[in-house]
Design an enzyme around this catalytic site. Structure first.
Site, PDB file in Angstrom:
ATOM      1  CD  GLU A  20      21.776  34.618  60.594  1.00 20.52           C
ATOM      2  OE1 GLU A  20      22.076  34.529  60.932  1.00 20.52           O
ATOM      3  OE2 GLU A  20      21.002  35.621  60.056  1.00 20.52           O
ATOM      4  NE  ARG A  49      21.195  36.966  51.116  1.00 20.37           N
ATOM      5  CZ  ARG A  49      20.675  35.642  50.811  1.00 20.37           C
ATOM      6  NH1 ARG A  49      19.360  35.718  51.577  1.00 20.37           N
ATOM      7  NH2 ARG A  49      21.177  34.884  51.746  1.00 20.37           N
ATOM      8  CD  GLN A  53      15.554  32.234  62.185  1.00 16.50           C
ATOM      9  OE1 GLN A  53      14.778  31.496  61.901  1.00 16.50           O
ATOM     10  NE2 GLN A  53      16.652  32.178  61.974  1.00 16.50           N
ATOM     11  CD  GLU A  88      11.440  33.430  74.585  1.00 18.75           C
ATOM     12  OE1 GLU A  88      10.602  33.804  74.948  1.00 18.75           O
ATOM     13  OE2 GLU A  88      12.459  32.434  74.563  1.00 18.75           O
TER      14      GLU A  88
END
Length: 419
Positions: A208, A217, A332, A352
């Site tokens: 991503e 970062r 997530q 899931e």
């Protein structure tokens, strides 16, 4: 088979080498040498001395090639070159097994991926997935009597979490899950840095975020620089921060982090990249980190997300075992957590959840009160170990600075951080 004779002769002189060699009987080409080695293993596990007399009185001399043959083995012994002789022996074994793999693959029409996996597996001493209990018992025979160094897994840099997991272990699949913007990526980068500084080579598959974003970062969290000011360091960093810039760059460089940021990567693609890097760097201790689970591309079960995630988690677990390293993947959580009064995550909040819960060895949830209260003064973060296949569950409390991305064991001064 002089290398095999040198190996056996050295073992006769120094019995500890039977264990240290980590060899299997099947890796000896000569049938007689194979039988001698197997006999040595059996004597060792029985707690008996492994010498000429014991071998010849316990087993049939004819099966061992005769008394003269066994006696002559010590003439080939060279303890200082033992590893070299084992290496020659294993090279011969690998070549033999490679030919066998190619022969079988041709007749059974194996896929390229399977052939690659089988050939790569030959870099390990193990010839197959078969384990002989006698060989396994030899490894632990002296454990109660000889002090050994306890090897920790890859560190997270969070003391309480490391106490529960003993570090992230080789061959394990670890899932780090949270709602969006809870700090998953920053915790992942914190783990990568800590492991890198301890000798691991972290490999981040970022599906991503770009490699440059991860780089910035890493710099911000290491140097305690506000990420908002990293957009224009020349104009926005203070003189003090600029003085520390080169030191911070050096610290980040020492992590040896490798980043692969192509989107829609598949697990086979990741395996190929890991295998290539491991072949280029001898002695590499990899730590695999993936951001994040449901962004991994798969051509299977395209219309059934549950089956697709199930297939991916099983592949990731297999990858951890194949490369004998920890594999950490971010995940997530569903929106269901937002509808409860206590918003601390539970297993059912995993998207899931069935397959993830089944395949993962360790599941860690991130939770911050400040995420919901919007209290900037609250820097507490909970790492909730909800599943730990080989250890306890519990909660590690740490501190998180959302402006810099820094994760700390306990509350410390944020002096030097300019938001």
């Amino acid at each position: 088979m002089i290398a095999e004779q040198a190996v056996l002769g050295s073992m006769l002189k120094e019995n500890y080498l039977i264990v240290e060699s980590n060899l299997l009987a099947s890796q000896f080409t000569d049938p007689t040498n194979r039988t001698i080695f197997q006999s040595m293993m059996e004597l060792r596990i029985a707690g008996k001395a492994v010498d000429l007399v014991t071998l010849l009185t316990t087993y049939s001399p004819q099966d061992l090639g005769g008394a003269n043959y066994v006696n002559d083995l010590t003439n080939y012994a060279h303890i200082d070159k033992f590893d070299d002789h084992v290496g020659v022996m294993l090279d011969i074994w690998r070549e033999r097994e490679k030919k066998n793999v190619l022969h079988v693959s041709m007749h059974e029409d194996w896929s390229i991926d399977r052939i690659t996996i089988e050939l790569a597996a030959l870099t390990d001493h193990r010839v197959s997935d078969h384990s002989d209990i006698q060989s396994m018992l030899v490894d632990v025979y002296e454990d109660p009597f000889v002090e050994k160094d306890i090897t920790d897994g890859a560190p997270s840099g969070i003391d309480r979490l490391d106490e529960m997991t003993n570090g992230f272990q080789d061959g394990e699949l670890i899932v780090l899950a949270a709602r969006p913007s809870m700090g998953k990526s920053d915790v992942m980068l914190h783990i990568a840095k800590q492991a890198g500084w301890k000798g691991y080579v972290p490999m981040i598959f970022s599906l991503e975020m770009s490699a440059t974003s991860l780089r910035d970062r890493l710099i911000a969290s290491t140097g305690r620089f506000s990420r908002s000011r990293m957009r224009d360091p020349y104009h926005m960093l203070t003189d003090h921060q600029k003085e520390n810039w080169s030191k911070v760059i050096g610290l980040v460089s020492e992590t040896k982090i490798q980043i692969f940021d192509r989107s829609r990567q598949t697990v086979p693609e990741m395996r190929m990249k890991i295998r290539k890097m491991m072949s280029e760097q001898n002695g590499l201790k990899p730590l695999i980190l993936i951001d994040y689970l449901t962004l991994i591309h798969s051509d299977e079960n395209k219309h059934n997300m549950h089956l697709q995630v199930s297939s991916i988690t099983k592949e990731l677990k297999a990858m951890a075992r194949e490369f004998n390293c920890p594999v950490i993947t971010l995940a997530q959580l569903s929106r269901a957590v937002e509808q409860r009064q206590d918003k601390r995550p539970m297993m059912a909040d995993l998207r899931e959840s069935g397959s993830i819960e089944e395949d993962a060895d360790v599941i860690v949830f991130l939770y911050r009160d400040a995420y919901y209260s919007k209290d900037d003064a609250d820097n507490g973060m909970e790492l909730i170990v909800a599943k730990n296949r080989n250890g306890p569950v519990g909660t590690a409390i740490t501190c998180y600075n959302k402006f810099t991305g820094e994760v700390l064991n306990r509350e410390t001064s944020s002096e030097g951080v300019i938001v």
